[in-house]
Design a protein around this motif. Structure first.
Motif, mmCIF file in Angstrom:
data_model
loop_
_atom_site.group_PDB
_atom_site.id
_atom_site.type_symbol
_atom_site.label_atom_id
_atom_site.label_comp_id
_atom_site.label_asym_id
_atom_site.label_seq_id
_atom_site.Cartn_x
_atom_site.Cartn_y
_atom_site.Cartn_z
ATOM 1 N N THR A 116 0.682 -1.546 -0.007
ATOM 2 C CA THR A 116 0.005 -0.091 -0.209
ATOM 3 C C THR A 116 1.281 1.664 -0.281
ATOM 4 O O THR A 116 1.651 1.455 0.341
ATOM 5 N N THR A 117 0.045 2.397 -0.369
ATOM 6 C CA THR A 117 0.923 3.845 -0.490
ATOM 7 C C THR A 117 0.354 4.594 0.504
ATOM 8 O O THR A 117 -1.386 4.579 0.601
ATOM 9 N N GLU A 118 0.611 5.654 1.730
ATOM 10 C CA GLU A 118 -0.012 6.535 1.935
ATOM 11 C C GLU A 118 -0.929 7.756 1.788
ATOM 12 O O GLU A 118 0.439 8.559 0.790
ATOM 13 N N ILE A 119 -1.915 7.847 0.863
ATOM 14 C CA ILE A 119 -2.809 9.283 0.763
ATOM 15 C C ILE A 119 -3.302 10.152 1.462
ATOM 16 O O ILE A 119 -4.649 9.052 1.962
ATOM 17 N N ASP A 120 -3.778 11.132 1.895
ATOM 18 C CA ASP A 120 -3.913 11.566 2.435
ATOM 19 C C ASP A 120 -4.442 11.640 4.031
ATOM 20 O O ASP A 120 -5.872 10.769 4.287
ATOM 21 N N GLY A 121 -3.934 10.668 4.181
ATOM 22 C CA GLY A 121 -3.835 9.735 5.953
ATOM 23 C C GLY A 121 -3.871 8.240 5.548
ATOM 24 O O GLY A 121 -4.672 7.378 6.538
#
Length: 403
Positions: A184-189
């Motif tokens: 996964t990647t963290e985008i806007d928390g």
């Protein structure tokens, strides 16, 4: 990875530093022979160690052509296909079908792109979204940072931080019946999938939406652990490394034979609407222009007065022939005709009464009129006239009408 591998990477770094005399090129090339930050020179040259295999085939032809010439369904454990690029536009729809057939036989494919073709996403039943697809400038990409995570229990507690050129590119939808989220990647928390495994037949396809993490820049910044962990999912067998250097000789022909311009338009919603609007516009144009229009009225130019030109031509002929008497007679006839039409005087008798009337009506001096009329009478009596006689008469008549 063994410690010797880290030493190799250190040596490669030293070589890159020593050979990099020019200004650093920060463009994302993903080229295997490119030693710039965002090439894949290190990964390709260290692929045997990263993938724990002794057999890496660098494709010199399109994957469709390679499989067409070298692969058969009876082959077992043929290999892992790897493609790390910005996009895979050189693989046509038929090329995708061939690659999926290859995977379905029990092989694997690892594809990491910024942009996936619509056909590939349709066949594998997943969709993506790139929030930074309009970001192209090097300065703007430099600001893009991101944290990545791997879902495997062995790596679950690790956070992989990347400090530049990380586009917010993630997987939106996928078929949960045949797909496993591996990273996964963290985008806007929020953690969103960017690395998935899709089972296809007897094999599997690994999709990764951030190819930038496999470039020289991050492998030289102690991020090789992430790359090693990602590739640990692949089998330790032959690797088909695709540099995406050539178009297919076979699939392009097949695409050309089986597709048309209209089929291409109909595959894209916006182009379909463009085709419909253009067709409707053409019909309306033909409808409103079907009425009979009035013919263009031709321009009729007035007849040109060529009298002056004709006169000049005739006079030139007389001058060349030295027929001064003829010209004198015509000048006198012209003068008398003008007097008759302009002053309404009878010119049959050029006497003293005529001279007085002409002087009064024309406004010329009586003495000048006498001299002109007497000259005309004298010239009429001559059989021959000189050029001087002609010039004097012309000057007197010209002065008369100038008054």
């Amino acid at each position: 990875m063994k410690n010797t591998n880290y030493i190799k990477i250190g040596i490669l770094l030293l070589i890159v530093q020593l050979t990099s005399c020019n200004k650093t090129n920060w463009n994302e090339s993903f080229r295997e022979k490119d030693k710039n930050p965002f090439g894949t020179y290190i990964l390709y040259n260290e692929a045997k160690d990263f993938l724990n295999t002794n057999d890496v085939v660098y494709l010199k032809e399109n994957i469709y052509d390679y499989l067409y010439n070298n692969y058969s369904t009876t082959s077992k454990d043929f290999g892992n296909y790897i493609c790390i690029k910005d996009n895979a536009y050189k693989i046509t729809d038929s090329g995708v079908d061939n690659l999926l057939s290859f995977v379905s036989d029990g092989n694997n494919a690892f594809i990491s792109l910024n942009t996936f073709s619509n056909y590939l996403k349709e066949q594998l039943d997943f969709t993506t979204n790139n929030l930074d697809k309009q970001v192209y400038k090097i300065a703007d990409l430099k600001k893009r940072k991101g944290n990545f995570y791997l879902e495997n229990e062995a790596f679950k507690n690790n956070t992989y931080a990347f400090d530049r050129n990380i586009q917010r590119n993630y997987i939106v939808k996928y078929n949960t019946n045949k797909t496993i989220v591996l990273g996964t990647t963290e985008i806007d928390g929020e953690k969103l999938p960017n690395f998935i495994k899709i089972y296809h037949g007897k094999g599997a396809i690994y999709i990764h939406t951030n190819p930038i993490v496999f470039t020289n820049y991050y492998l030289l910044k102690d991020k090789e652990t992430y790359t090693e962990n990602v590739f640990s999912y692949l089998n330790n067998i032959t690797v088909l490394w695709d540099p995406m250097s050539k178009y297919s000789k076979y699939s392009n022909k097949r695409e050309k034979d089986n597709t048309s311009v209209f089929k291409f338009f109909l595959k894209h919603k916006t182009l379909t609407w463009f085709l419909i609007v253009s067709f409707v516009g053409l019909l309306l144009f033909m409808l409103f222009n079907a009425r009979r229009k009035q013919r263009v009225i031709p321009i009729i130019h007035p007849l040109q007065n060529t009298t002056v030109a004709f006169t000049q031509t005739i006079s030139s002929l007389y001058l060349k022939e030295n027929d001064h008497k003829n010209l004198v007679d015509k000048k006198i006839a012209f003068f008398l005709e003008k007097v008759r039409t302009k002053y309404l005087l009878d010119t049959s008798n050029l006497n003293a009464s005529f001279i007085e009337k002409l002087a009064a009506k024309s406004g010329n001096k009586l003495q000048n009129i006498k001299y002109l009329i007497n000259s005309i009478i004298a010239l009429n009596k001559k059989v021959e006239c000189s050029e001087e006689n002609l010039l004097v008469l012309h000057k007197m008549i010209d002065n008369f009408f100038r008054k």
